[in-house]
Design a protein around this motif. Sequence first.
Motif, PDB file in Angstrom:
ATOM      1  N   VAL A  25       1.051  -1.268   0.308  1.00 24.65           N
ATOM      2  CA  VAL A  25      -0.186  -0.462   0.183  1.00 24.65           C
ATOM      3  C   VAL A  25       1.141   1.005   0.052  1.00 24.65           C
ATOM      4  CG1 VAL A  25      -1.855  -1.305   1.279  1.00 24.65           C
ATOM      5  CG2 VAL A  25      -0.023   0.072   2.872  1.00 24.65           C
ATOM      6  N   PRO A  26       0.502   2.699  -0.496  1.00 23.75           N
ATOM      7  CA  PRO A  26       1.066   3.717  -0.765  1.00 23.75           C
ATOM      8  C   PRO A  26       1.332   4.002   0.432  1.00 23.75           C
ATOM      9  CG  PRO A  26      -0.765   4.151  -1.881  1.00 23.75           C
ATOM     10  CD  PRO A  26      -0.909   2.072  -1.369  1.00 23.75           C
ATOM     11  N   THR A  27       2.590   4.647   1.636  1.00 20.43           N
ATOM     12  CA  THR A  27       2.431   5.194   2.574  1.00 20.43           C
ATOM     13  C   THR A  27       3.171   7.402   2.014  1.00 20.43           C
ATOM     14  OG1 THR A  27       4.951   5.214   2.414  1.00 20.43           O
ATOM     15  CG2 THR A  27       4.049   3.590   3.320  1.00 20.43           C
ATOM     16  N   TYR A  28       2.699   7.412   3.253  1.00 20.51           N
ATOM     17  CA  TYR A  28       2.181   9.162   2.734  1.00 20.51           C
ATOM     18  C   TYR A  28       3.364  10.123   4.185  1.00 20.51           C
ATOM     19  CZ  TYR A  28      -0.972   8.277  -0.026  1.00 20.51           C
ATOM     20  OH  TYR A  28      -2.022   7.148  -1.467  1.00 20.51           O
ATOM     21  N   PRO A  29       3.642  11.173   3.970  1.00 17.09           N
ATOM     22  CA  PRO A  29       4.239  11.842   5.049  1.00 17.09           C
ATOM     23  C   PRO A  29       3.463  12.484   5.977  1.00 17.09           C
ATOM     24  CG  PRO A  29       5.210  12.632   2.872  1.00 17.09           C
ATOM     25  CD  PRO A  29       3.798  10.990   2.369  1.00 17.09           C
ATOM     26  N   VAL A  30       3.857  12.115   6.830  1.00 17.10           N
ATOM     27  CA  VAL A  30       2.714  12.966   7.713  1.00 17.10           C
ATOM     28  C   VAL A  30       3.554  13.618   9.045  1.00 17.10           C
ATOM     29  CG1 VAL A  30       2.954  10.673   9.327  1.00 17.10           C
ATOM     30  CG2 VAL A  30       0.641  11.646   9.642  1.00 17.10           C
ATOM     31  N   ARG A  31       2.826  13.960   9.859  1.00 21.31           N
ATOM     32  CA  ARG A  31       3.569  14.608  11.325  1.00 21.31           C
ATOM     33  C   ARG A  31       2.553  15.508  11.367  1.00 21.31           C
ATOM     34  NH1 ARG A  31       5.750  20.792   7.608  1.00 21.31           N
ATOM     35  NH2 ARG A  31       3.288  21.584   7.248  1.00 21.31           N
ATOM     36  N   CYS A  32       2.817  16.775  13.220  1.00 14.30           N
ATOM     37  CA  CYS A  32       1.592  16.711  13.576  1.00 14.30           C
ATOM     38  C   CYS A  32       2.511  18.286  14.296  1.00 14.30           C
ATOM     39  CB  CYS A  32       1.824  16.495  14.779  1.00 14.30           C
ATOM     40  SG  CYS A  32       0.422  17.149  15.843  1.00 14.30           S
ATOM     41  N   ARG A  33       1.514  19.981  13.566  1.00 12.58           N
ATOM     42  CA  ARG A  33       1.958  20.606  13.442  1.00 12.58           C
ATOM     43  C   ARG A  33       0.971  21.610  14.474  1.00 12.58           C
ATOM     44  NH1 ARG A  33       4.014  24.052   8.823  1.00 12.58           N
ATOM     45  NH2 ARG A  33       2.413  25.711   8.970  1.00 12.58           N
ATOM     46  N   ASP A  34       1.557  21.886  15.696  1.00 13.99           N
ATOM     47  CA  ASP A  34       0.815  22.419  16.161  1.00 13.99           C
ATOM     48  C   ASP A  34      -0.464  21.831  16.812  1.00 13.99           C
ATOM     49  OD1 ASP A  34       2.599  25.068  16.292  1.00 13.99           O
ATOM     50  OD2 ASP A  34       1.468  25.941  14.366  1.00 13.99           O
ATOM     51  N   GLY A  35      -0.390  21.067  17.274  1.00 12.62           N
ATOM     52  CA  GLY A  35      -1.223  20.296  17.792  1.00 12.62           C
ATOM     53  C   GLY A  35      -2.034  19.294  16.606  1.00 12.62           C
ATOM     54  N   LEU A  36      -2.035  19.606  15.113  1.00 13.90           N
ATOM     55  CA  LEU A  36      -2.686  19.187  13.612  1.00 13.90           C
ATOM     56  C   LEU A  36      -1.948  18.120  13.201  1.00 13.90           C
ATOM     57  CD1 LEU A  36      -5.763  19.769  13.144  1.00 13.90           C
ATOM     58  CD2 LEU A  36      -4.588  20.964  11.318  1.00 13.90           C
ATOM     59  N   VAL A  37      -2.895  16.838  13.097  1.00  9.61           N
ATOM     60  CA  VAL A  37      -2.323  15.740  12.159  1.00  9.61           C
ATOM     61  C   VAL A  37      -1.950  16.570  10.891  1.00  9.61           C
ATOM     62  CG1 VAL A  37      -2.109  14.043  11.374  1.00  9.61           C
ATOM     63  CG2 VAL A  37      -2.809  14.102  14.064  1.00  9.61           C
ATOM     64  N   GLU A  38      -1.301  16.398  10.433  1.00 13.12           N
ATOM     65  CA  GLU A  38      -1.491  16.824   8.514  1.00 13.12           C
ATOM     66  C   GLU A  38      -0.496  15.854   8.153  1.00 13.12           C
ATOM     67  OE1 GLU A  38      -1.102  21.442   8.787  1.00 13.12           O
ATOM     68  OE2 GLU A  38       1.452  20.435   8.758  1.00 13.12           O
ATOM     69  N   VAL A  39      -0.913  15.729   7.009  1.00  6.82           N
ATOM     70  CA  VAL A  39      -0.625  14.128   5.474  1.00  6.82           C
ATOM     71  C   VAL A  39      -0.528  15.085   4.530  1.00  6.82           C
ATOM     72  CG1 VAL A  39      -0.732  12.167   4.352  1.00  6.82           C
ATOM     73  CG2 VAL A  39      -1.866  12.821   6.453  1.00  6.82           C
ATOM     74  N   ALA A  40       1.701  15.066   3.598  1.00  5.45           N
ATOM     75  CA  ALA A  40       1.223  15.269   2.434  1.00  5.45           C
ATOM     76  C   ALA A  40       1.246  14.334   0.980  1.00  5.45           C
ATOM     77  CB  ALA A  40       2.678  15.428   1.969  1.00  5.45           C
ATOM     78  N   ALA A  41       0.363  14.801   0.106  1.00  7.14           N
ATOM     79  CA  ALA A  41       0.149  14.775  -0.396  1.00  7.14           C
ATOM     80  C   ALA A  41       1.369  13.907  -1.153  1.00  7.14           C
ATOM     81  CB  ALA A  41      -0.420  15.111  -1.777  1.00  7.14           C
ATOM     82  N   ARG A  42       1.882  12.413  -2.259  1.00 12.45           N
ATOM     83  CA  ARG A  42       2.564  12.130  -2.201  1.00 12.45           C
ATOM     84  C   ARG A  42       3.078  12.839  -4.289  1.00 12.45           C
ATOM     85  NH1 ARG A  42       2.097   6.645  -4.018  1.00 12.45           N
ATOM     86  NH2 ARG A  42       0.235   7.344  -3.919  1.00 12.45           N
ATOM     87  N   HIS A  43       3.832  13.003  -4.331  1.00  8.17           N
ATOM     88  CA  HIS A  43       4.436  13.757  -5.681  1.00  8.17           C
ATOM     89  C   HIS A  43       3.757  12.110  -6.523  1.00  8.17           C
ATOM     90  CE1 HIS A  43       6.360  17.715  -4.726  1.00  8.17           C
ATOM     91  NE2 HIS A  43       6.911  17.095  -4.281  1.00  8.17           N
ATOM     92  N   ARG A  44       3.868  12.908  -7.810  1.00  6.49           N
ATOM     93  CA  ARG A  44       3.954  11.966  -9.257  1.00  6.49           C
ATOM     94  C   ARG A  44       4.039  12.583 -10.214  1.00  6.49           C
ATOM     95  NH1 ARG A  44      -2.314  12.396  -7.947  1.00  6.49           N
ATOM     96  NH2 ARG A  44      -3.369  10.743  -6.797  1.00  6.49           N
ATOM     97  N   PRO A  45       5.114  11.297 -11.240  1.00  8.13           N
ATOM     98  CA  PRO A  45       5.762  12.113 -12.218  1.00  8.13           C
ATOM     99  C   PRO A  45       4.500  12.783 -13.524  1.00  8.13           C
ATOM    100  CG  PRO A  45       5.745   9.766 -12.273  1.00  8.13           C
ATOM    101  CD  PRO A  45       4.478   9.993 -10.619  1.00  8.13           C
ATOM    102  N   ALA A  46       5.383  13.650 -13.923  1.00 11.24           N
ATOM    103  CA  ALA A  46       4.115  14.291 -14.988  1.00 11.24           C
ATOM    104  C   ALA A  46       3.385  13.063 -15.578  1.00 11.24           C
ATOM    105  CB  ALA A  46       5.006  15.000 -16.124  1.00 11.24           C
ATOM    106  N   GLY A  47       2.286  13.377 -15.782  1.00 15.22           N
ATOM    107  CA  GLY A  47       1.511  12.505 -16.829  1.00 15.22           C
ATOM    108  C   GLY A  47       1.893  10.451 -16.377  1.00 15.22           C
ATOM    109  N   GLY A  48       1.521  11.165 -14.766  1.00 17.27           N
ATOM    110  CA  GLY A  48       1.972   9.261 -14.529  1.00 17.27           C
ATOM    111  C   GLY A  48       0.505   9.287 -13.425  1.00 17.27           C
ATOM    112  N   ARG A  49       0.239   8.616 -12.781  1.00 12.10           N
ATOM    113  CA  ARG A  49      -0.821   8.723 -11.267  1.00 12.10           C
ATOM    114  C   ARG A  49       0.097   8.149 -10.050  1.00 12.10           C
ATOM    115  NH1 ARG A  49      -5.620   6.921 -10.861  1.00 12.10           N
ATOM    116  NH2 ARG A  49      -5.175   6.016  -9.104  1.00 12.10           N
TER     117      ARG A  49
END
Length: 145
Positions: A121-145
């Motif tokens: 399964v894909p994994t994603y960057p995750v962090r807690c900043r100022d008490g809020l859980v945030e997740v980052a979208a993954r970069h995709r290559p141009a034209g890719g999924r």
Amino acid sequence: MTDGPTDVAEPGGEPRVAAGPDGESTGQGRPASWTPVCPYRRLEPERGVAALVGGEQVAVFRTHDGRLFAIGHRDPIAGAYVMARGIVGSRGEIPTVASPLHKQVYDLRTGDCLDVSGVTVPTYPVRCRDGLVEVAARHRPAGGR
């Protein structure tokens, strides 16, 4: 990619972030943008929540020791979006989640299925900043999924 998440809860319940300079704790590559998911305190230990991040369904978990993980919400074997409802546990030192449908177990750090070779399964960057859980979208290559 780091070896695993580095957000760990302090005794007061707030995580301390010991991540790299970009705050990234799991996932691959540099994050495209951070999406707020929920307050850290509302994410129950050993439970998951589903969130929409960059148009993708993501399952976010807080383990009993306060670490945060984010993986794809879609079970790659069953094809259903159910991973946030999985059973959180461990195999030795490996934090895991078992699919709620067929019980295949996935490493929360890498996304690798521990029961079926080559399934991930894909994994994603995750962090807690100022008490809020945030997740980052993954970069995709141009034209890719």
